[in-house]
Scaffold this active site. Structure first.
Site, PDB file in Angstrom:
ATOM      1  N   PRO A 136       0.815  -1.287   0.088  1.00 36.79           N
ATOM      2  CA  PRO A 136      -0.171   0.154  -0.008  1.00 36.79           C
ATOM      3  C   PRO A 136       0.771   1.386   0.139  1.00 36.79           C
ATOM      4  O   PRO A 136       0.382   2.212  -0.560  1.00 36.79           O
ATOM      5  CB  PRO A 136      -0.992  -0.201   1.123  1.00 36.79           C
ATOM      6  CG  PRO A 136      -0.956  -1.523   1.588  1.00 36.79           C
ATOM      7  CD  PRO A 136       0.347  -2.056   1.047  1.00 36.79           C
ATOM      8  N   ALA A 138       4.383   1.255  -1.052  1.00 36.91           N
ATOM      9  CA  ALA A 138       5.547   1.049  -1.609  1.00 36.91           C
ATOM     10  C   ALA A 138       5.144   0.206  -2.855  1.00 36.91           C
ATOM     11  O   ALA A 138       5.265  -0.838  -3.256  1.00 36.91           O
ATOM     12  CB  ALA A 138       6.446  -0.017  -0.690  1.00 36.91           C
ATOM     13  N   SER A 140       5.834   2.306  -6.721  1.00 40.39           N
ATOM     14  CA  SER A 140       6.991   2.449  -7.491  1.00 40.39           C
ATOM     15  C   SER A 140       8.445   2.318  -6.790  1.00 40.39           C
ATOM     16  O   SER A 140       9.594   1.919  -7.220  1.00 40.39           O
ATOM     17  CB  SER A 140       6.972   3.753  -8.410  1.00 40.39           C
ATOM     18  OG  SER A 140       6.027   3.845  -9.393  1.00 40.39           O
ATOM     19  N   TRP A 164      -2.053  -4.656  -4.859  1.00 36.77           N
ATOM     20  CA  TRP A 164      -2.072  -4.861  -6.235  1.00 36.77           C
ATOM     21  C   TRP A 164      -1.755  -6.401  -6.611  1.00 36.77           C
ATOM     22  O   TRP A 164      -1.127  -6.362  -7.771  1.00 36.77           O
ATOM     23  CB  TRP A 164      -1.601  -3.734  -6.948  1.00 36.77           C
ATOM     24  CG  TRP A 164      -1.736  -2.415  -6.331  1.00 36.77           C
ATOM     25  CD1 TRP A 164      -0.841  -1.507  -5.608  1.00 36.77           C
ATOM     26  CD2 TRP A 164      -2.920  -1.620  -6.395  1.00 36.77           C
ATOM     27  NE1 TRP A 164      -1.510  -0.578  -5.288  1.00 36.77           N
ATOM     28  CE2 TRP A 164      -2.515  -0.397  -5.694  1.00 36.77           C
ATOM     29  CE3 TRP A 164      -4.301  -1.805  -7.038  1.00 36.77           C
ATOM     30  CZ2 TRP A 164      -3.714   0.554  -5.677  1.00 36.77           C
ATOM     31  CZ3 TRP A 164      -5.291  -0.993  -6.630  1.00 36.77           C
ATOM     32  CH2 TRP A 164      -5.099   0.118  -6.073  1.00 36.77           C
ATOM     33  N   ARG A 275     -19.607  -0.058 -42.503  1.00 41.33           N
ATOM     34  CA  ARG A 275     -20.535   0.991 -42.094  1.00 41.33           C
ATOM     35  C   ARG A 275     -20.686   2.135 -43.259  1.00 41.33           C
ATOM     36  O   ARG A 275     -19.528   2.495 -43.737  1.00 41.33           O
ATOM     37  CB  ARG A 275     -20.019   1.793 -41.015  1.00 41.33           C
ATOM     38  CG  ARG A 275     -20.700   3.204 -40.509  1.00 41.33           C
ATOM     39  CD  ARG A 275     -22.111   2.876 -39.874  1.00 41.33           C
ATOM     40  NE  ARG A 275     -22.615   4.099 -39.359  1.00 41.33           N
ATOM     41  CZ  ARG A 275     -23.702   4.174 -38.896  1.00 41.33           C
ATOM     42  NH1 ARG A 275     -24.630   3.235 -38.721  1.00 41.33           N
ATOM     43  NH2 ARG A 275     -24.021   5.485 -38.261  1.00 41.33           N
ATOM     44  N   GLN A 343     -13.144   6.398 -31.400  1.00 41.29           N
ATOM     45  CA  GLN A 343     -13.486   7.526 -32.155  1.00 41.29           C
ATOM     46  C   GLN A 343     -14.123   6.899 -33.565  1.00 41.29           C
ATOM     47  O   GLN A 343     -14.957   7.712 -34.201  1.00 41.29           O
ATOM     48  CB  GLN A 343     -12.258   8.165 -32.473  1.00 41.29           C
ATOM     49  CG  GLN A 343     -12.427   9.767 -33.098  1.00 41.29           C
ATOM     50  CD  GLN A 343     -13.251  10.543 -32.175  1.00 41.29           C
ATOM     51  OE1 GLN A 343     -13.117  10.640 -31.157  1.00 41.29           O
ATOM     52  NE2 GLN A 343     -13.952  11.513 -32.802  1.00 41.29           N
ATOM     53  N   GLY A 347     -20.421   7.070 -32.090  1.00 42.45           N
ATOM     54  CA  GLY A 347     -21.364   6.793 -30.887  1.00 42.45           C
ATOM     55  C   GLY A 347     -21.409   5.361 -30.365  1.00 42.45           C
ATOM     56  O   GLY A 347     -21.461   5.002 -29.366  1.00 42.45           O
ATOM     57  N   GLU A 370       3.453  -3.523 -13.426  1.00 40.96           N
ATOM     58  CA  GLU A 370       4.937  -3.719 -13.624  1.00 40.96           C
ATOM     59  C   GLU A 370       6.003  -2.580 -13.841  1.00 40.96           C
ATOM     60  O   GLU A 370       6.827  -2.743 -14.552  1.00 40.96           O
ATOM     61  CB  GLU A 370       4.946  -4.872 -14.834  1.00 40.96           C
ATOM     62  CG  GLU A 370       4.203  -6.078 -14.116  1.00 40.96           C
ATOM     63  CD  GLU A 370       4.680  -7.196 -14.789  1.00 40.96           C
ATOM     64  OE1 GLU A 370       5.675  -7.411 -15.362  1.00 40.96           O
ATOM     65  OE2 GLU A 370       3.825  -8.132 -14.772  1.00 40.96           O
TER      66      GLU A 370
END
Length: 390
Positions: A136, A138, A140, A164, A275, A343, A347, A370
Site C-alpha cells: 500500500p 511501496a 514504484s 495490487w 458502415r 473514435q 457513438g 509492472e
C-alpha cells in the site's frame, strides 16, 4: 462487432514446432476464450477453468525448461503466444504473464532440489501463481517495502500486507518479497508461499475500471509460517531477483498491450469496412484511412520492439533497457490505438454493445502495471545517461 481471428497470422516463428503451437493457440482462443470474453468481463467473472485448460495444453510454462515440465520455448515464441491470448481477452493474456512472472524466481534462482519439487506442478499441474512485491505504501519505490520475514529456527514468519496482487485470493502459490534485514534494497529476500498457508488471507478484490474479470486484491500475511526450504536465493538477494523477474515481466506486458491494440484495430477495420455514410463506406474517407494506417503502424512497431528485446534475452544478452522501451512504447501505443478505435466507431464506440470501449479501459492499466511508464523512462534514461548525480 468483429469476431476474433479473421486476420491472417504473419509471424516470424523460428521453427515448425512454434508455428504449430501458434495454430493451436489461435484455435483455442477462438473456440474457448473470445466467445465469452465480453459477457464475463461485464460481470467480473474470472475464468479459472480456462487456466486449467491452458495448463493441460502446456501453455502455462512455455518459457521454462522441459526438464521441469515447461515448454522449452524461446521467449520470442512465448511472447507471441501471449499476444494472441491477450487479443482474445486481456484477463487471460495478462494472467498467463503474471503466472510466468511468479514462476521466474524459483526457476532462475531456486536450488535444483527446489525446482524439482515445485516447478512441475507450477508449470503444468494446474496451479496458478501470483507475485507479491508492491505494498500500500511501496509501489514504484519497491525497495521501501515493509512486509517482514522473521527467522525462527528453520522457519520464517511473515507479517505484512501486499497490494495490487493479480490473482490475489485465488492463487495456489505466491512469490513474496519480504524484508529480512535492514532498510533498503539489500535487506529483502524472496519466498515461495503456498496459497493455503495458515494466516494468509486476501481482501475483497479492487473495483477497477477495466479487467474486471481479473481479481486484483491486497494479500495479508498474519504470522504465516514457512520452512527455510521455501526461501528462494540467498538472504538479501530478493530485490535483485525481483528486478530480474520484472525485466522479463515487462516484455509480457508489452506483448499483451500489442494484443489489445491488435484487437482494437481489428474491430475498427471491421466497422469502417461495413458502415456507410453519405452513400459511401467509411473506409473510403481519407481521414479515417490515415487513422487506420497510423494504428497499424504502431501495432507493427510495438511487435517488432518486444521481439527485438526477446531475442536479446534468448541470446543471453542484457535487455533491461530494451524491455523498458518495449513496455513503454507498446502500452502507450495501445492507449492511443484503443482511443482511436472508439473514435472511429463514433457513438457505437462509446457503448458496451461493441468491445472498443472495453479495450480502451483495459489498455490504461498496461501503462501502470509492472512499473509505471514514468519508471520505464527513468530506467531507459539511466542506461543512456547514467544514474542521477544525486
Amino acid at each position: 462487432m468483429t469476431e476474433y481471428g479473421p486476420r491472417p497470422v504473419d509471424r516470424r516463428l523460428p521453427t515448425d514446432e512454434a508455428r504449430q503451437l501458434m495454430t493451436l493457440v489461435r484455435d483455442l482462443a477462438a473456440r474457448e476464450i473470445a466467445p465469452t470474453a465480453a459477457a464475463e468481463e461485464e460481470v467480473g467473472r474470472f475464468p479459472r477453468e480456462l487456466f486449467t485448460l491452458l495448463s493441460e495444453s502446456g501453455l502455462l510454462g512455455l518459457a521454462y525448461a522441459e526438464e521441469f515440465g515447461g515448454g522449452g520455448q524461446p521467449y520470442e515464441v512465448y511472447l507471441q503466444v501471449l499476444e494472441e491470448l491477450a487479443t482474445a481477452r486481456l484477463t487471460v493474456g495478462l494472467g498467463v504473464s503474471v503466472h510466468t512472472l511468479a514462476c521466474h524466481a524459483l526457476a532462475a534462482y531456486g536450488t535444483k532440489e527446489q525446482r524439482a519439487e515445485h516447478l512441475p506442478a507450477m508449470l503444468g499441474g494446474g496451479l496458478l501463481g501470483a507475485y507479491c512485491l508492491s505494498e500500500p505504501a511501496a509501489g514504484s519505490d519497491a525497495a521501501s517495502l515493509t512486509t517482514r520475514a522473521t527467522r525462527d529456527g528453520d522457519t520464517w514468519v511473515l507479517d505484512g500486507t501486499k497490494a495490487w496482487t493479480t490473482h490475489g485470493g485465488i492463487a495456489d502459490f505466491y512469490t513474496v518479497l519480504a524484508r529480512t534485514g535492514g532498510a533498503g534494497a539489500h535487506g529483502i529476500t524472496a519466498f515461495l508461499v503456498p496459497g493455503d498457508a495458515e494466516g494468509l488471507s486476501a481482501a475483497a478484490p479492487e473495483r477497477k475500471m477495466g479487467m474486471k474479470g481479473s481479481p486484483t486484491a491486497q494479500v495479508h500475511f498474519d504470522g504465516v509460517r514457512i520452512g527455510d526450504a521455501r526461501r528462494i536465493g540467498e538472504e538479501g538477494q530478493g530485490f535483485a531477483i525481483a528486478l530480474d523477474a520484472l525485466d522479463s515481466g515487462r516484455l509480457g506486458i508489452a506483448a499483451c498491450a500489442v494484443g489489445v491494440a491488435q484487437a482494437a484495430l481489428d474491430e475498427a477495420l471491421g466497422y469502417v469496412a461495413t458502415r456507410r455514410q453519405f452513400g459511401r463506406p467509411l473506409a473510403d474517407y481519407q481521414g479515417l484511412r490515415f487513422m487506420l494506417a497510423d494504428m497499424a503502424t504502431q501495432v507493427t512497431a510495438g511487435r517488432s520492439l518486444y521481439l527485438t528485446a526477446a531475442r536479446l534475452r534468448d541470446e543471453g544478452r542484457p535487455f533491461t533497457k530494451e524491455a523498458a522501451m518495449a513496455k513503454l512504447f507498446c502500452s502507450d501505443a495501445a492507449m492511443r490505438i484503443t482511443t482511436d478505435a472508439v473514435q472511429l466507431l463514433g457513438g457505437y464506440g462509446y457503448t458496451a454493445d461493441f468491445p472498443a470501449e472495453r479495450y480502451m479501459r483495459e489498455a490504461k492499466v498496461l501503462q501502470i502495471v509492472e512499473g509505471t511508464n514514468q519508471i520505464q523512462r527513468m530506467v531507459i534514461a539511466r542506461h543512456l545517461a547514467g544514474p542521477e548525480s544525486r
